[in-house]
Design a protein around this motif. Structure first.
Motif, PDB file in Angstrom:
ATOM      1  N   ARG A 148      46.437  66.632  30.491  1.00 61.64           N
ATOM      2  CA  ARG A 148      46.925  68.009  30.511  1.00 61.64           C
ATOM      3  C   ARG A 148      47.205  68.476  31.943  1.00 61.64           C
ATOM      4  O   ARG A 148      48.253  69.079  32.220  1.00 61.64           O
ATOM      5  CB  ARG A 148      45.894  68.935  29.853  1.00 61.64           C
ATOM      6  N   GLN A 151      50.347  66.850  33.247  1.00 63.34           N
ATOM      7  CA  GLN A 151      51.561  67.411  32.651  1.00 63.34           C
ATOM      8  C   GLN A 151      51.848  68.797  33.210  1.00 63.34           C
ATOM      9  O   GLN A 151      53.005  69.126  33.489  1.00 63.34           O
ATOM     10  CB  GLN A 151      51.407  67.451  31.126  1.00 63.34           C
ATOM     11  N   GLU A 152      50.816  69.614  33.374  1.00 66.35           N
ATOM     12  CA  GLU A 152      51.012  70.950  33.930  1.00 66.35           C
ATOM     13  C   GLU A 152      51.508  70.889  35.370  1.00 66.35           C
ATOM     14  O   GLU A 152      52.253  71.765  35.823  1.00 66.35           O
ATOM     15  CB  GLU A 152      49.718  71.754  33.852  1.00 66.35           C
ATOM     16  N   GLY A 154      53.497  68.674  36.417  1.00 68.63           N
ATOM     17  CA  GLY A 154      54.813  68.056  36.414  1.00 68.63           C
ATOM     18  C   GLY A 154      54.803  66.615  36.886  1.00 68.63           C
ATOM     19  O   GLY A 154      55.852  66.080  37.250  1.00 68.63           O
ATOM     20  N   ARG A 157      54.646  62.641  32.228  1.00 69.33           N
ATOM     21  CA  ARG A 157      55.635  62.972  31.214  1.00 69.33           C
ATOM     22  C   ARG A 157      54.976  63.710  30.051  1.00 69.33           C
ATOM     23  O   ARG A 157      53.821  63.449  29.696  1.00 69.33           O
ATOM     24  CB  ARG A 157      56.366  61.718  30.733  1.00 69.33           C
ATOM     25  N   THR A 158      55.728  64.617  29.447  1.00 70.09           N
ATOM     26  CA  THR A 158      55.145  65.512  28.439  1.00 70.09           C
ATOM     27  C   THR A 158      55.172  64.936  27.028  1.00 70.09           C
ATOM     28  O   THR A 158      54.613  65.543  26.113  1.00 70.09           O
ATOM     29  CB  THR A 158      55.899  66.854  28.438  1.00 70.09           C
ATOM     30  N   ASP A 159      55.797  63.777  26.841  1.00 70.58           N
ATOM     31  CA  ASP A 159      55.902  63.233  25.489  1.00 70.58           C
ATOM     32  C   ASP A 159      54.854  62.166  25.199  1.00 70.58           C
ATOM     33  O   ASP A 159      55.039  61.321  24.330  1.00 70.58           O
ATOM     34  CB  ASP A 159      57.300  62.665  25.244  1.00 70.58           C
ATOM     35  N   GLY A 161      50.410  61.334  24.747  1.00 74.96           N
ATOM     36  CA  GLY A 161      49.128  61.951  24.449  1.00 74.96           C
ATOM     37  C   GLY A 161      47.988  60.999  24.730  1.00 74.96           C
ATOM     38  O   GLY A 161      48.188  59.858  25.169  1.00 74.96           O
ATOM     39  N   ALA A 201      56.385  61.557  35.565  1.00 79.49           N
ATOM     40  CA  ALA A 201      57.488  62.480  35.326  1.00 79.49           C
ATOM     41  C   ALA A 201      58.285  62.619  36.629  1.00 79.49           C
ATOM     42  O   ALA A 201      57.714  62.510  37.718  1.00 79.49           O
ATOM     43  CB  ALA A 201      56.945  63.836  34.884  1.00 79.49           C
TER      44      ALA A 201
END
Length: 221
Positions: A148, A151-152, A154, A157-159, A161, A201
Motif C-alpha cells: 500500500r 502504491q501510494e 507511486g 504498480r497498482t494492479d 496485490g 511503477a
C-alpha cells in the motif's frame, strides 16, 4: 556461604537458573536453524539425528525441546514467520523509500526459503491452528502495508496485490524437480530482482486477469 556463592545458586521462580535458561534458548535456536536447513534440502522427513548433530546438541536435548517431528516442523515454521515479520516491521520503521522497504521484505522471505518450506504444511497442520493463523495474519498485514505504501508513493504498480507477491516468493524459492537445491540458490537473488523490477511503477505492461488475492489462493484448503 559467601554472597557470590549464594548469587550463583539463585534460581528463578520456576526453578531454572538464568544461565540454564539462556543455554536452553541458545540450544533451541540452534536446533531450529539446523532443522530449517535440513528441511529445505531433504523435506520434512530429514533425519532428526542429523539435525541434532548439525545443531551441536545431543538427541535428548532436541527431544526435550521438540518431542516429535511435527512439533519441530511447527516450531520451524513459526520461527521463520516470526523472523520475516520482524524484518518487515524493521523495513517499515527504518526505510524512507517505500519501494526499498518492500524489497527488504521480499528478500527477507526469500532468505528464509519459504517456498521450500511451505509444502511441508500441506495436509500436515490445521491452517487455522491459533499460533499459525496469528503468525500468518501478521505477515500478510505487514506485506499489505508495504505494498500500500509503495502504491501510494507511486513506486509500485497498482494492479498487484499481496497474493501476487506471495505466489512469486513461493515459486522463486521452491526447488526445481531434478535440481540440487544448492545449485539453484545461486540464481535466486537474480530472479527475485527481475521480479521486483516488474513491480515498479509506472508499469510497462498490462497484466492479464486481476490481482491475486489471499482468499482465492486458499479456496481449496
Amino acid at each position: 556461604m559467601g554472597s557470590a556463592t549464594i548469587a550463583a545458586k539463585r534460581v528463578t521462580g520456576d526453578g531454572v537458573a538464568p544461565k540454564g535458561r539462556a543455554d536452553a534458548a541458545r540450544n533451541r535456536e540452534r536446533i531450529l536453524t539446523a532443522a530449517r536447513e535440513a528441511f529445505v534440502v531433504h523435506g520434512a522427513d530429514a533425519s532428526l539425528d542429523e539435525i541434532a548433530r548439525a545443531a551441536g546438541v545431543g538427541n535428548a536435548t532436541l527431544y526435550r525441546h521438540f518431542p516429535d517431528r511435527d512439533s519441530l516442523v511447527h516450531g520451524v515454521m513459526l520461527a521463520v514467520t516470526e523472523r520475516i515479520a520482524e524484518r518487515a516491521e524493521q523495513a517499515l520503521a527504518e526505510e524512507g523509500n517505500a519501494f526499498e522497504a518492500l524489497r527488504r521484505f521480499v528478500f527477507a522471505a526469500v532468505e528464509e526459503r519459504i517456498g521450500a518450506l511451505c509444502p511441508m504444511l500441506s495436509g500436515r497442520f490445521d491452517p487455522d491452528e491459533p499460533q499459525r493463523l496469528a503468525a500468518r495474519k501478521r505477515v500478510e498485514a505487514l506485506a499489505g502495508e508495504l505494498i500500500r505504501r509503495g502504491q501510494e508513493a507511486g513506486e509500485v504498480r497498482t494492479d498487484i496485490g499481496v497474493g501476487d507477491v506471495t505466489v512469486a516468493i513461493s515459486q522463486l524459492t521452491r526447488p526445481l524437480p531434478g535440481v540440487v537445491c544448492q545449485r539453484i540458490e545461486r540464481f535466486v537473488e537474480r530472479h527475485v530482482q527481475l521480479f521486483l523490477d516488474g513491480l515498479r511503477a509506472p508499469a510497462k505492461s498490462q497484466l492479464p486477469g486481476h490481482a491475486a488475492t489471499l482468499e482465492e489462493l486458499r479456496e481449496d484448503n
